[in-house]
Design a protein around this motif. Structure first.
Motif, short mmCIF file in Angstrom:
data_model
loop_
_atom_site.label_atom_id
_atom_site.label_comp_id
_atom_site.label_asym_id
_atom_site.label_seq_id
_atom_site.Cartn_x
_atom_site.Cartn_y
_atom_site.Cartn_z
N GLN A 48 33.03 6.54 78.37
CA GLN A 48 31.44 6.86 78.67
C GLN A 48 30.38 5.90 77.59
O GLN A 48 30.26 5.73 76.91
CB GLN A 48 31.81 7.74 76.83
N PRO A 49 29.88 4.57 78.97
CA PRO A 49 28.83 4.06 78.51
C PRO A 49 27.59 4.44 77.98
O PRO A 49 26.56 3.46 77.11
CB PRO A 49 28.67 2.80 79.71
N ASP A 50 27.76 5.55 78.46
CA ASP A 50 25.84 5.92 77.82
C ASP A 50 25.97 6.47 76.02
O ASP A 50 25.04 7.16 75.38
CB ASP A 50 25.78 7.10 78.80
N SER A 51 27.37 6.74 75.44
CA SER A 51 27.64 7.52 74.44
C SER A 51 27.53 6.34 73.24
O SER A 51 28.78 5.28 74.06
CB SER A 51 28.70 8.90 74.56
N ALA A 52 26.80 6.08 72.19
CA ALA A 52 27.61 5.68 71.02
C ALA A 52 29.13 5.74 70.30
O ALA A 52 28.79 7.10 70.56
CB ALA A 52 26.99 5.23 70.20
N TRP A 53 30.04 4.71 70.58
CA TRP A 53 30.88 4.70 69.53
C TRP A 53 30.87 4.20 68.22
O TRP A 53 30.79 3.08 67.73
CB TRP A 53 31.57 4.10 70.18
N ARG A 54 31.92 5.15 67.19
CA ARG A 54 31.62 4.89 65.92
C ARG A 54 33.07 5.20 65.21
O ARG A 54 33.14 6.30 65.46
CB ARG A 54 30.03 5.28 65.03
N PRO A 55 33.61 3.87 64.48
CA PRO A 55 34.95 4.90 63.75
C PRO A 55 34.83 6.02 63.49
O PRO A 55 33.81 6.10 62.08
CB PRO A 55 35.14 4.32 63.10
#
Length: 309
Positions: A48-55
């Motif tokens: 999902q390169p268009d969405s930010a990932w956060r723990p």
């Protein structure tokens, strides 16, 4: 009678604590933490390169589970390798009697119950995957006892034993999909290649020697020192190439592109280790560059996941 009932479990717990301090060094825990963060973050970025990932809280729980399962697998290895260690590692806790087989098996049971229960709090799929990973570790113990080939042929042993690492990788990805941090795309599964390559470059490096020692399990016994060195380097290259394919750094403009390309110059680290080994008369392959590469790569992957979307 009452004092025995109290001191027995306490003494066992103390022996397990000492075993953990000796055989489960802080860098193993650091590896587990970075592994989960880098794996989950890279799977999220690739799928999902268009969405930010956060723990999230689920990420933290996965880290705890993986940390304890790595200890579980270390305990299995301690028992599985007992005969080998009696000859080659006589200072190991189980060999010296600093810990008993009963202590280790009780600890395994407690870890298994805790890991499954914690994973079940995440999802049924998480609990199934971590159960399969631990069961595979136990199955390897039995298989090595039954098969001389698996026990004594280093390359066969690698093919048979490495899937336990893949199963833990699968646990993290499946669990992250179930809890919503990662989308269910093929790219998420493909990230396993990055982590397989990174780990295997270290695995080959730590069991490479210029001197052939048939009584020890060394990859250089089967491949030669040059072949084992080349295998380690190729695994590092495979890890970085897979990251490039999934992250596509050429799609980013500066300064993000700098972070996206960061794994490439990290290949200089294992290359330095190989050059140092080949250009000197040292007997053992230098393991430190392999350790630095795997940790630095995981930090770079975490940076990509946090900064690129």
């Amino acid at each position: 009678m009452g004092s025995v009932g109290v001191t027995g479990p306490l003494a066992s717990a103390a022996r397990i604590a000492r075993f953990t301090a000796v055989m489960y060094k802080p860098h193993y825990l650091l590896y587990g933490v970075l592994w989960v963060l880098a794996l989950e973050g890279t799977a999220a970025l690739a799928a999902q390169p268009d969405s930010a990932w956060r723990p999230t809280g689920a990420t933290v729980l996965r880290i705890v589970v993986v940390a304890f399962v790595l200890l579980y697998l270390r305990i299995v290895d301690e028992q599985k390798d007992l005969e080998y260690d009696r000859v080659h590692n006589p200072d190991r806790p189980l060999v010296t009697g600093a810990v008993t087989a009963v202590d280790l098996r009780v600890a395994m049971g407690l870890i298994a119950v805790g890991a499954i229960a914690a994973s079940l709090a995440l999802s049924v799929g998480s609990a199934v995957m971590i159960t399969v990973a631990m069961a595979y570790g136990l199955a390897l113990w039995g298989l090595e006892r039954l098969s001389d080939t698996v026990r004594t042929h280093i390359l066969v042993n690698l093919v048979v034993t490495y899937p336990v690492q893949l199963l833990v990788t699968g646990y993290v990805v499946v669990s992250a999909i179930d809890t919503g941090e990662v989308r269910a795309q093929w790219q998420a599964a493909a990230t396993a290649v990055i982590f397989a390559g990174a780990f295997l470059q270290f695995e080959f490096a730590r069991k490479t020697s210029r001197v052939r020692r048939p009584d020890e399990l060394l990859y250089s016994n089967a491949l030669g020192a040059k072949g084992s060195t080349a295998a380690s380097l190729l695994c590092a290259v495979a890890a970085v190439l897979c990251d490039l394919v999934l992250v596509r750094p050429w799609d980013y403009a500066a300064p993000a592109s700098i972070i996206a390309w960061l794994p490439v110059p990290l290949l200089l680290v294992p290359a330095f280790g190989a050059l140092k080994f080949r250009s000197s008369d040292r007997v053992e392959y230098p393991v430190l560059p392999a350790v630095v590469f795997i940790l630095a790569l995981y930090l770079a992957l975490i940076g990509q996941a946090l900064a690129l979307p």
